[in-house]
Design a protein around this motif. Structure first.
Motif, PDB file in Angstrom:
ATOM      1  N   GLU A   5      -3.599   3.169 -42.990  1.00 59.48           N
ATOM      2  CA  GLU A   5      -3.575   4.484 -43.318  1.00 59.48           C
ATOM      3  C   GLU A   5      -3.923   5.447 -42.320  1.00 59.48           C
ATOM      4  O   GLU A   5      -5.022   4.812 -41.508  1.00 59.48           O
ATOM      5  CB  GLU A   5      -4.447   4.870 -44.543  1.00 59.48           C
ATOM      6  N   LEU A   6      -3.329   6.400 -41.782  1.00 53.73           N
ATOM      7  CA  LEU A   6      -3.632   7.126 -40.590  1.00 53.73           C
ATOM      8  C   LEU A   6      -3.605   8.665 -41.039  1.00 53.73           C
ATOM      9  O   LEU A   6      -2.894   8.984 -41.737  1.00 53.73           O
ATOM     10  CB  LEU A   6      -2.415   6.917 -39.461  1.00 53.73           C
ATOM     11  N   THR A   7      -4.654   9.282 -40.384  1.00 56.73           N
ATOM     12  CA  THR A   7      -4.790  10.516 -40.602  1.00 56.73           C
ATOM     13  C   THR A   7      -4.327  11.418 -39.311  1.00 56.73           C
ATOM     14  O   THR A   7      -4.845  10.978 -38.106  1.00 56.73           O
ATOM     15  CB  THR A   7      -6.235  11.311 -40.746  1.00 56.73           C
ATOM     16  N   HIS A   9      -3.762  13.828 -36.512  1.00 58.13           N
ATOM     17  CA  HIS A   9      -4.395  14.882 -35.626  1.00 58.13           C
ATOM     18  C   HIS A   9      -3.596  15.412 -34.469  1.00 58.13           C
ATOM     19  O   HIS A   9      -4.140  15.985 -33.733  1.00 58.13           O
ATOM     20  CB  HIS A   9      -5.982  14.293 -35.042  1.00 58.13           C
ATOM     21  N   CYS A  37       4.557   7.794 -47.708  1.00 57.85           N
ATOM     22  CA  CYS A  37       4.035   8.989 -47.772  1.00 57.85           C
ATOM     23  C   CYS A  37       4.576   9.680 -49.153  1.00 57.85           C
ATOM     24  O   CYS A  37       5.876   9.635 -49.414  1.00 57.85           O
ATOM     25  CB  CYS A  37       4.162  10.064 -46.524  1.00 57.85           C
ATOM     26  N   THR A  60      -2.107  12.646 -44.263  1.00 56.48           N
ATOM     27  CA  THR A  60      -2.221  11.264 -44.071  1.00 56.48           C
ATOM     28  C   THR A  60      -1.064  10.314 -44.472  1.00 56.48           C
ATOM     29  O   THR A  60      -0.263  10.808 -45.273  1.00 56.48           O
ATOM     30  CB  THR A  60      -3.380  10.453 -45.111  1.00 56.48           C
ATOM     31  N   THR A  62       0.747   6.081 -44.562  1.00 63.85           N
ATOM     32  CA  THR A  62       0.385   4.791 -44.170  1.00 63.85           C
ATOM     33  C   THR A  62       1.529   4.220 -43.336  1.00 63.85           C
ATOM     34  O   THR A  62       2.820   4.194 -43.738  1.00 63.85           O
ATOM     35  CB  THR A  62       0.550   4.038 -45.748  1.00 63.85           C
ATOM     36  N   LYS A  78      -1.720   4.376 -34.182  1.00 66.18           N
ATOM     37  CA  LYS A  78      -3.222   4.870 -34.618  1.00 66.18           C
ATOM     38  C   LYS A  78      -3.725   5.528 -33.502  1.00 66.18           C
ATOM     39  O   LYS A  78      -4.243   6.830 -33.698  1.00 66.18           O
ATOM     40  CB  LYS A  78      -4.143   3.549 -34.785  1.00 66.18           C
ATOM     41  N   ALA A  81      -2.067   9.198 -33.594  1.00 67.83           N
ATOM     42  CA  ALA A  81      -2.421   9.829 -34.707  1.00 67.83           C
ATOM     43  C   ALA A  81      -3.901  10.598 -34.539  1.00 67.83           C
ATOM     44  O   ALA A  81      -3.883  11.730 -34.752  1.00 67.83           O
ATOM     45  CB  ALA A  81      -2.374   8.966 -35.926  1.00 67.83           C
TER      46      ALA A  81
END
Length: 91
Positions: A5-7, A9, A37, A60, A62, A78, A81
């Motif tokens: 899971e990535l947020t 940015h 998502c 977020t 995945t 990752k 992100a």
């Protein structure tokens, strides 16, 4: 198969420039890479698919990677992100 899971940015989220960078990084790897998502799964190497998700900054997703370079692929996505910047080897 890896799930992460990535947020996001990236200042514009996964729209326009952010989507282009995300698909650019995903395209460097042989593994199959999907973004999940809101009950949707799309190919992370498809600019149209990534744009269709309209993920804003702070959203977020995945990432699901399957293949011989899945760990490297997830690590690179990752980093993108988290920082909003391409790694030097991806430029």
């Amino acid at each position: 198969m890896l799930y992460k899971e990535l947020t996001i940015h990236i200042p514009s989220g996964l729209k326009s420039k952010g989507a282009a960078m995300f698909t650019h990084v995903a395209g460097h790897f042989e593994s199959q890479i999907l973004i999940e998502c809101e009950n949707k799964k799309i190919n992370a190497k498809s600019i149209m698919g990534v744009l269709a998700l309209r993920i804003p900054e702070g959203g977020t997703v995945t990432v699901v990677a399957n293949g011989k370079d899945e760990q490297e692929a997830v690590a690179a996505l990752k980093q993108l992100a988290a920082t909003g910047e391409l790694a030097p080897e991806m430029q």
